[in-house]
Scaffold this motif. Structure first.
Motif, PDB file in Angstrom:
ATOM      1  N   HIS A 212       0.838  -1.207   0.000  1.00 37.29           N
ATOM      2  CA  HIS A 212       0.000   0.000   0.000  1.00 37.29           C
ATOM      3  C   HIS A 212       0.877   1.263   0.000  1.00 37.29           C
ATOM      4  O   HIS A 212       1.854   1.344   0.734  1.00 37.29           O
ATOM      5  CB  HIS A 212      -0.885  -0.019   1.248  1.00 37.29           C
ATOM      6  CG  HIS A 212      -1.630   1.244   1.511  1.00 37.29           C
ATOM      7  ND1 HIS A 212      -2.801   1.558   0.890  1.00 37.29           N
ATOM      8  CD2 HIS A 212      -1.340   2.280   2.342  1.00 37.29           C
ATOM      9  CE1 HIS A 212      -3.221   2.724   1.321  1.00 37.29           C
ATOM     10  NE2 HIS A 212      -2.363   3.180   2.206  1.00 37.29           N
ATOM     11  N   SER A 214       0.307   5.219   0.706  1.00 41.43           N
ATOM     12  CA  SER A 214      -0.701   6.179   1.142  1.00 41.43           C
ATOM     13  C   SER A 214      -0.592   7.469   0.337  1.00 41.43           C
ATOM     14  O   SER A 214       0.453   7.760  -0.263  1.00 41.43           O
ATOM     15  CB  SER A 214      -0.517   6.490   2.622  1.00 41.43           C
ATOM     16  OG  SER A 214       0.659   7.223   2.792  1.00 41.43           O
ATOM     17  N   SER A 216      -0.399  10.353   1.406  1.00 38.20           N
ATOM     18  CA  SER A 216       0.542  11.344   1.929  1.00 38.20           C
ATOM     19  C   SER A 216       1.957  11.045   1.429  1.00 38.20           C
ATOM     20  O   SER A 216       2.735  11.964   1.164  1.00 38.20           O
ATOM     21  CB  SER A 216       0.447  11.406   3.450  1.00 38.20           C
ATOM     22  OG  SER A 216       1.385  10.598   4.050  1.00 38.20           O
ATOM     23  N   TYR A 220       4.190  13.499  -0.893  1.00 32.71           N
ATOM     24  CA  TYR A 220       5.579  13.794  -0.537  1.00 32.71           C
ATOM     25  C   TYR A 220       6.488  13.569  -1.745  1.00 32.71           C
ATOM     26  O   TYR A 220       7.329  14.392  -2.093  1.00 32.71           O
ATOM     27  CB  TYR A 220       5.997  12.914   0.638  1.00 32.71           C
ATOM     28  CG  TYR A 220       7.465  12.920   0.923  1.00 32.71           C
ATOM     29  CD1 TYR A 220       8.096  14.084   1.368  1.00 32.71           C
ATOM     30  CD2 TYR A 220       8.238  11.789   0.753  1.00 32.71           C
ATOM     31  CE1 TYR A 220       9.450  14.108   1.623  1.00 32.71           C
ATOM     32  CE2 TYR A 220       9.591  11.793   1.012  1.00 32.71           C
ATOM     33  CZ  TYR A 220      10.201  12.956   1.440  1.00 32.71           C
ATOM     34  OH  TYR A 220      11.534  12.978   1.692  1.00 32.71           O
ATOM     35  N   TYR A 261       3.198  -1.426   3.798  1.00 37.94           N
ATOM     36  CA  TYR A 261       2.938  -0.073   3.328  1.00 37.94           C
ATOM     37  C   TYR A 261       4.262   0.692   3.237  1.00 37.94           C
ATOM     38  O   TYR A 261       5.234   0.338   3.896  1.00 37.94           O
ATOM     39  CB  TYR A 261       1.977   0.677   4.252  1.00 37.94           C
ATOM     40  CG  TYR A 261       2.369   0.677   5.708  1.00 37.94           C
ATOM     41  CD1 TYR A 261       3.072   1.752   6.247  1.00 37.94           C
ATOM     42  CD2 TYR A 261       2.044  -0.392   6.535  1.00 37.94           C
ATOM     43  CE1 TYR A 261       3.432   1.750   7.576  1.00 37.94           C
ATOM     44  CE2 TYR A 261       2.397  -0.394   7.867  1.00 37.94           C
ATOM     45  CZ  TYR A 261       3.099   0.680   8.389  1.00 37.94           C
ATOM     46  OH  TYR A 261       3.452   0.690   9.704  1.00 37.94           O
ATOM     47  N   VAL A 262       4.268   1.700   2.378  1.00 39.78           N
ATOM     48  CA  VAL A 262       5.493   2.442   2.097  1.00 39.78           C
ATOM     49  C   VAL A 262       5.634   3.616   3.058  1.00 39.78           C
ATOM     50  O   VAL A 262       4.645   4.274   3.375  1.00 39.78           O
ATOM     51  CB  VAL A 262       5.460   2.946   0.637  1.00 39.78           C
ATOM     52  CG1 VAL A 262       6.620   3.890   0.358  1.00 39.78           C
ATOM     53  CG2 VAL A 262       5.501   1.770  -0.309  1.00 39.78           C
ATOM     54  N   LEU A 263       6.834   3.843   3.526  1.00 39.72           N
ATOM     55  CA  LEU A 263       7.100   4.990   4.387  1.00 39.72           C
ATOM     56  C   LEU A 263       7.900   6.016   3.600  1.00 39.72           C
ATOM     57  O   LEU A 263       8.587   5.680   2.634  1.00 39.72           O
ATOM     58  CB  LEU A 263       7.953   4.554   5.587  1.00 39.72           C
ATOM     59  CG  LEU A 263       7.295   3.689   6.630  1.00 39.72           C
ATOM     60  CD1 LEU A 263       8.287   3.385   7.734  1.00 39.72           C
ATOM     61  CD2 LEU A 263       6.089   4.402   7.220  1.00 39.72           C
ATOM     62  N   PRO A 264       7.864   7.274   4.036  1.00 38.20           N
ATOM     63  CA  PRO A 264       8.731   8.255   3.371  1.00 38.20           C
ATOM     64  C   PRO A 264      10.204   7.893   3.530  1.00 38.20           C
ATOM     65  O   PRO A 264      11.022   8.273   2.713  1.00 38.20           O
ATOM     66  CB  PRO A 264       8.399   9.572   4.070  1.00 38.20           C
ATOM     67  CG  PRO A 264       7.521   9.258   5.203  1.00 38.20           C
ATOM     68  CD  PRO A 264       7.000   7.889   5.051  1.00 38.20           C
ATOM     69  N   ASP A 265      10.500   7.114   4.595  1.00 42.35           N
ATOM     70  CA  ASP A 265      11.886   6.674   4.779  1.00 42.35           C
ATOM     71  C   ASP A 265      12.364   5.858   3.587  1.00 42.35           C
ATOM     72  O   ASP A 265      13.519   5.952   3.180  1.00 42.35           O
ATOM     73  CB  ASP A 265      12.009   5.826   6.049  1.00 42.35           C
ATOM     74  CG  ASP A 265      11.503   6.561   7.265  1.00 42.35           C
ATOM     75  OD1 ASP A 265      12.322   6.969   8.093  1.00 42.35           O
ATOM     76  OD2 ASP A 265      10.262   6.733   7.383  1.00 42.35           O
ATOM     77  N   GLN A 268      13.187   8.185   0.899  1.00 48.16           N
ATOM     78  CA  GLN A 268      14.433   8.898   1.158  1.00 48.16           C
ATOM     79  C   GLN A 268      15.656   8.018   0.937  1.00 48.16           C
ATOM     80  O   GLN A 268      16.657   8.460   0.370  1.00 48.16           O
ATOM     81  CB  GLN A 268      14.435   9.423   2.594  1.00 48.16           C
ATOM     82  CG  GLN A 268      13.444  10.558   2.781  1.00 48.16           C
ATOM     83  CD  GLN A 268      13.562  11.214   4.145  1.00 48.16           C
ATOM     84  OE1 GLN A 268      14.331  10.786   4.984  1.00 48.16           O
ATOM     85  NE2 GLN A 268      12.789  12.261   4.350  1.00 48.16           N
ATOM     86  N   VAL A 303      12.711  18.912   1.825  1.00 48.74           N
ATOM     87  CA  VAL A 303      11.258  18.737   1.586  1.00 48.74           C
ATOM     88  C   VAL A 303      10.610  18.149   2.842  1.00 48.74           C
ATOM     89  O   VAL A 303      11.033  17.088   3.311  1.00 48.74           O
ATOM     90  CB  VAL A 303      11.017  17.809   0.379  1.00 48.74           C
ATOM     91  CG1 VAL A 303       9.545  17.456   0.264  1.00 48.74           C
ATOM     92  CG2 VAL A 303      11.502  18.471  -0.892  1.00 48.74           C
ATOM     93  N   PRO A 304       9.626  18.845   3.401  1.00 45.66           N
ATOM     94  CA  PRO A 304       8.993  18.330   4.635  1.00 45.66           C
ATOM     95  C   PRO A 304       8.178  17.066   4.351  1.00 45.66           C
ATOM     96  O   PRO A 304       7.494  16.977   3.326  1.00 45.66           O
ATOM     97  CB  PRO A 304       8.097  19.481   5.088  1.00 45.66           C
ATOM     98  CG  PRO A 304       7.865  20.302   3.870  1.00 45.66           C
ATOM     99  CD  PRO A 304       9.056  20.138   2.979  1.00 45.66           C
ATOM    100  N   VAL A 305       8.270  16.108   5.279  1.00 37.83           N
ATOM    101  CA  VAL A 305       7.543  14.851   5.053  1.00 37.83           C
ATOM    102  C   VAL A 305       6.082  14.975   5.455  1.00 37.83           C
ATOM    103  O   VAL A 305       5.232  14.266   4.927  1.00 37.83           O
ATOM    104  CB  VAL A 305       8.181  13.676   5.817  1.00 37.83           C
ATOM    105  CG1 VAL A 305       9.475  13.283   5.183  1.00 37.83           C
ATOM    106  CG2 VAL A 305       8.360  14.013   7.270  1.00 37.83           C
ATOM    107  N   ASP A 306       5.774  15.858   6.419  1.00 37.76           N
ATOM    108  CA  ASP A 306       4.367  15.963   6.829  1.00 37.76           C
ATOM    109  C   ASP A 306       3.767  17.209   6.203  1.00 37.76           C
ATOM    110  O   ASP A 306       3.867  18.293   6.734  1.00 37.76           O
ATOM    111  CB  ASP A 306       4.245  16.018   8.362  1.00 37.76           C
ATOM    112  CG  ASP A 306       5.271  16.960   8.956  1.00 37.76           C
ATOM    113  OD1 ASP A 306       6.159  17.409   8.209  1.00 37.76           O
ATOM    114  OD2 ASP A 306       5.170  17.247  10.153  1.00 37.76           O
TER     115      ASP A 306
END
Lengths: 307, 717
Positions: A212, A214, A216, A220, A261-265, A268, A303-306
């Motif tokens: 998944h 998301s 957000s 990002y 699920y995918v994280l912004p990490d 990065q 670039v802000p993650v939230d």
């Protein structure tokens, strides 16, 4: 998942001490991408490709790119058999699970483009007949970093076809010491066995696609892509394809870490590998000695993650 | 987890208790077992599923399915596969049963006790209400809003003006308070404190909604308000009388238990006639004013009659009161003398005799009364309009329908060819007694207009209070002074020569004031309850008067109307409806389906609201999580951690490891980061419990405090 772990173990054996690199190579393989290696000769590029091919019970095709290489040398040729009176197709080295293209920037642009076409289409057309390439199919191409004589730069559009570019780099001290101690007589591929069938690979690929992402994370990622296009040191930023590749690769990386699920990490940690080789820097930035990796790293920090 | 189970349990209890609000409408024997089973099944399924899954809607969906199976097992057991799985035939059975239930509601009188279809409807409704309320309370975290579906059950007795037993109200209230108590955190702000401002706003909002719902809306829609103002006198009297016919025309007749009130001997029921305890003059369109008369005089040993008439010794009867429970003595409607061993006073205006002290147990008194000449001939010569009567006796309630009633009355009178006042009254009485037109029932249909008499003349269903009131108002439109007397029918003579009157014989009838003779009783109430007509006001012998061609039709409306205008066609179908009062299904009166439609619409709105509330809660709790995270990032940054805009929650947690001093703060930061990650990026956005988030943030913040204290101590010399 256990098979994937063993596959990771196999690659770690040939690339000791560099887990992130192993993970990126493996993720690219699972995401049906192709890999660009950016290394000096002699750091074990071929060994990695061999290990990967052997682990997934596949074959290895090897092409040494030279200025006089022709497209038919890659794809294969149709030969007329007099005794049967029929045409027979002799497949070229592209018909393999893992194809290693060495010094890809030494070949003429025409041959390069033939390679890139089959990378995208996963099929070869010779004399009007279309032949499917095997599944899985992965091209690992190497480029020499140093500008040598008799090389052609890969055009941007063709760079773009490679999902990621990694450097294997030199092994860490302890590992290099071990390599030197064996004097090169130890076979780096000893004990590497097939741990996955093509079906396993296919199933793993399906699982990766089901990871998944998301909204957000997507937002990002878009912001990051946009930032590459607007960065002052960049003349040509990341394409939408770059974004697709980044999403696919991030999914595979999440899957390798047993996350659904995918994280912004993930984004990065892959950003440099996926984006750096696609950016064309502005002349002024090149003069100042800026490299694309620094630009991407700078963007990822800012670039802000939230959102 | 345990809190969710408790909250669901409290909701279940509240829903079950609310069902008892219907027990005067539908007998519990019809619904108690299936409703209890269904609620228990739903509760069990919900609780078990919430143990195993964190999903919000899944438990409710599965519980709905379980409820369907349970209801099928109860009501279509023989047609269902394995007794519970709904098959085609089972669905058909349920559908037909539902249809029969609708018909029963149309036809039967409450309390309905032999219609399984109605039981099915109640069971389905309660199951739905419980599921919705639980959805609002547990996943929606808004137990307060869960009262809405619960109230939809209460809307039924309120709309139909059916009395509700106190235990049902108390149990529902307690259940609701338990729901609020278990789900109390919903009222907290992100800071964790209950905000007085928010509570104040909520109180104002609630008061406003109540005011609109109970006062303004009925006024605008011109239906009677469910809120009634009781005078203190009325409240003082409320418990002291057994003779409470609930002189509100809007409420069903609520008969007290059948106890013998008094016995008498010395006169036959026919001779004695009905005994009235009190009379009522002021009517506001839906209720009679029970304020007692102000002027009382000594009643000892004198003739008790409003006008001093010439009297001789007449008949006498000895009355023994066994269980009166009030201070007015029942007395015959003729001029009478009352001999009783305790002090009494008399009000001439109301023609009531009051005991100065409530009767201690039994009380015997002797009544001597004189029969007046009330023959048709004698009454025909008298004209009540010439009297200088108290204007209150001619007052027509100011509802806007006075002219309509007057018109109808005039028509009846004209059709009957009545000329004298007596003939007019006879015509009105016999119009109301006509079984072809009016039906005696103990339940009344819900209000359509502000005028209960007009509604009664339109619906043509009611009990003695409606009949008597209608006749009084109609008489007043003819300028005849009239009022209602309340008391008892004379009962039956037993074998031993005494007659007994039971509480069931409570009755109301109109009295009209004639010159010379005084108050004269008429009897417009048909059927068993009315007893016979007075000898001076006979029923026409088996000839039915022609019904007026134009019955009440709601064409002249003083205000905007919510009820449907009755077409002449429907009017005739009602008139043509069979004598037992049943109507063919399909020509159902649309207004009786109105409460059902209203409740259905309310449930729909509540369902939508519930879904929205769940979404809003998610948004809010993720808001809480984000707020908490923002604060935590601030703490890490203040402690000197490396936090950049591009730092992911993980990166921040890692930075916190380097700078936070206490282990608990570090682990709280990691837990919070993991929660933020899940809520932002995981499929379905699983949210952390706001309470836990607050605890984490508090722990992270306390680390900074510790650090500041340590620094102070280090700086101190």
């Amino acid at each position: 998942m256990a098979a994937i772990r063993r596959l990771e173990g196999n690659l770690t054996q040939v690339l000791p001490g560099r887990p992130e690199t192993v993970r990126t190579i493996l993720a690219t393989f699972l995401a049906h991408g192709h890999l660009l290696l950016h290394d000096v000769p002699g750091v074990g590029k071929t060994t990695v490709a061999k290990a990967l091919a052997r682990s997934v019970s596949g074959t290895l095709g090897r092409i040494q790119f030279t200025p006089d290489l022709l497209p038919s040398d890659l794809t294969g040729v149709t030969i007329y058999r007099q005794e049967t009176g029929t045409f027979e197709f002799h497949p070229g080295p592209l018909f393999a699970t893992v194809v290693i293209g060495d010094e890809i920037n030494r070949a003429s642009p025409k041959t390069q483009s033939a390679l890139l076409e089959c990378m995208a289409e996963r099929q070869v057309t010779v004399d009007g007949t279309t032949h499917r390439l095997p599944e899985p199919f992965m091209v690992i191409a190497t480029q020499n970093p140093v500008e040598m004589d008799g090389t052609y730069r890969l055009p941007e559009a063709q760079q773009d076809r490679f999902m990621a570019r990694v450097s294997l780099g030199y092994p860490p001290d302890a590992e290099e010491f071990a390599i030197l101690a064996t004097g090169g007589f130890g076979d780096p591929l000893s004990g590497i066995e097939a741990v996955m069938s093509p079906e396993d690979v296919k199933a793993a690929g399906a699982a990766v696609r089901a990871v998944h992402v998301s909204d957000s994370v997507l937002r990002y990622l878009m912001t990051v892509l946009r930032a590459t296009r607007e960065h002052e040191s960049v003349q040509l930023g990341a394409s939408p394809r770059a974004g697709l590749h980044l999403v696919a690769l991030a999914k595979a990386l999440a899957y390798l870490q047993a996350r659904d699920y995918v994280l912004p990490d993930d984004v990065q940690s892959l950003g440099v590998a996926v984006l750096a080789h696609r950016l064309t820097l502005a002349r002024t930035a090149r003069v100042e000695g800026t490299v694309a990796e620094d630009v991407v790293a700078d963007i990822l920090a800012r670039v802000p993650v939230d959102s | 987890m345990i809190r969710a189970v408790l909250l669901s349990l409290a909701t279940a209890i509240t829903a079950l208790a609310s069902t008892f609000a219907l027990d005067r409408l539908v007998a519990p024997s019809l619904w108690l077992a299936p409703v209890a089973t269904t609620v228990v099944v739903i509760f069990t399924v919900l609780s078990l599923l919430r143990r195993w899954t964190r999903r919000t809607l899944l438990p409710s969906l599965v519980a709905t399915l379980a409820a369907v199976l349970t209801i099928t097992a109860w009501y279509a057991h023989d047609d269902a596969l394995l007794g519970i799985l709904p098959t085609r035939s089972a669905v058909t059975t349920l559908y037909l049963l539902f249809g029969r239930g609708l018909t029963s509601i149309e036809v039967a009188l409450p309390p309905i006790d032999d219609a399984p279809g109605v039981g099915l409807m109640v069971t389905c409704a309660i199951a739905l209400v419980y599921l919705l309320a639980d959805l609002l309370a547990v996943p929606g975290k808004s137990p307060a809003w869960a009262l809405l579906p619960i109230l939809s059950i209460w809307a039924l007795p309120v709309l139909l003006l059916a009395p509700v037993r106190t235990p049902a109200i108390v149990a529902t209230g307690v259940g609701f308070l338990a729901m609020l108590a278990t789900g109390a955190e919903a009222w907290r702000e992100p800071t964790g404190r209950t905000s007085p401002r928010r509570m104040g706003a909520l109180a104002v909002l609630t008061a406003g909604v109540l005011a609109v719902a109970l006062v303004a809306a009925p006024w605008v829609l011109s239906i009677p308000s469910p809120v009634r103002w009781h005078s203190p006198a009325e409240l003082a009297d409320a418990d002291s009388t057994r003779l409470d016919l609930g002189l509100d025309l809007r409420s069903d007749l609520n008969r007290p238990r059948d106890a013998v009130v008094m016995t008498y001997e010395g006169a036959s029921p026919r001779e004695l006639g009905p005994l009235h305890a009190y009379t009522l003059t002021t009517f506001n369109g839906s209720t009679w004013d029970r304020t007692p008369p102000e002027e009382w005089e000594n009643a000892d040993n004198r003739l008790l009659w409003p006008d001093q008439v010439e009297t001789e010794e007449g008949e006498s009867a000895t009355i023994t009161i066994t269980d009166l429970g009030q201070d007015r003595l029942p007395i015959p409607g003729e001029p009478r003398r009352v001999e009783v061993d305790s002090a009494t006073s008399y009000s001439a205006a109301a023609d009531e005799v009051r005991l100065e002290q409530a009767a201690p147990g039994e009380l015997t008194y002797r009544v001597t009364y004189r029969t007046r000449d009330l023959s048709a001939a004698a009454l025909s010569d008298l004209d009540p309009t010439e009297l200088d009567a108290d204007p209150a006796l001619l007052q027509i309630p100011d509802t806007g329908y006075g002219p309509d009633v007057a018109e109808l009355t005039q028509e009846i009178v004209t059709d009957a060819g009545a000329e004298t006042a007596y003939e007019q009254l006879l015509a009105v009485q016999n119009y109301l007694r006509d079984p072809e037109l009016f039906t005696y029932t103990e339940s009344v249909t819900s209000a359509r207009t502000r005028d209960a008499v007009w509604d009664f003349l339109h619906d043509r269903r009611g009990y003695c209070v409606q009949f008597a009131t209608a006749m009084v108002v109609m008489a007043r439109t003819l300028d005849l002074p009239a009022r209602v007397a309340v008391g008892y029918l004379p009962g039956e003579t037993q074998e031993d020569g005494t007659a007994s009157i039971s509480a069931h014989q409570a009755h109301a009838w109109p009295q009209v004031l004639f010159p010379d003779v005084g108050w004269v009783r008429f009897e417009p109430t048909p059927g068993v309850q009315a007893g016979t007509t007075p000898s001076w006001a006979p029923e026409p012998a088996a000839q039915t008067p022609e019904p007026p061609t134009t019955g009440p039709t709601q064409t002249t409306e003083p205000e905007e109307e919510t009820s449907t205008t009755t077409s002449a066609e429907e009017e005739s179908s009602e008139e043509a409806s069979s004598e037992d009062g049943t109507e063919a299904a399909g020509t159902a009166d649309p207004s009786s389906a109105l409460p059902g439609i209203v409740v259905l619409a309310a449930l729909l709105v509540i369902g939508l609201g519930g879904a929205l509330a769940v979404r809003r809660y998610r948004a809010r709790s993720s808001g809480e999580l984000e707020t908490g995270w923002h604060q935590a990032v601030g703490v890490v940054r203040a402690a000197g951690g490396q936090v950049r805009p591009g730092s992911t929650p993980r990166a921040v947690a890692a930075a916190g490891d380097d700078v936070l001093s206490s282990e608990s703060a570090r682990s709280a930061l990691h837990a919070l980061a993991a929660a933020v990650e899940r809520s932002r990026y995981a499929p379905g956005g699983r949210d952390a419990d706001p309470q836990t988030v607050r605890e984490w943030v508090t722990q992270i913040k306390s680390d900074r405090k510790d650090r500041d204290e340590m620094k102070e101590r280090a700086d101190a010399p």
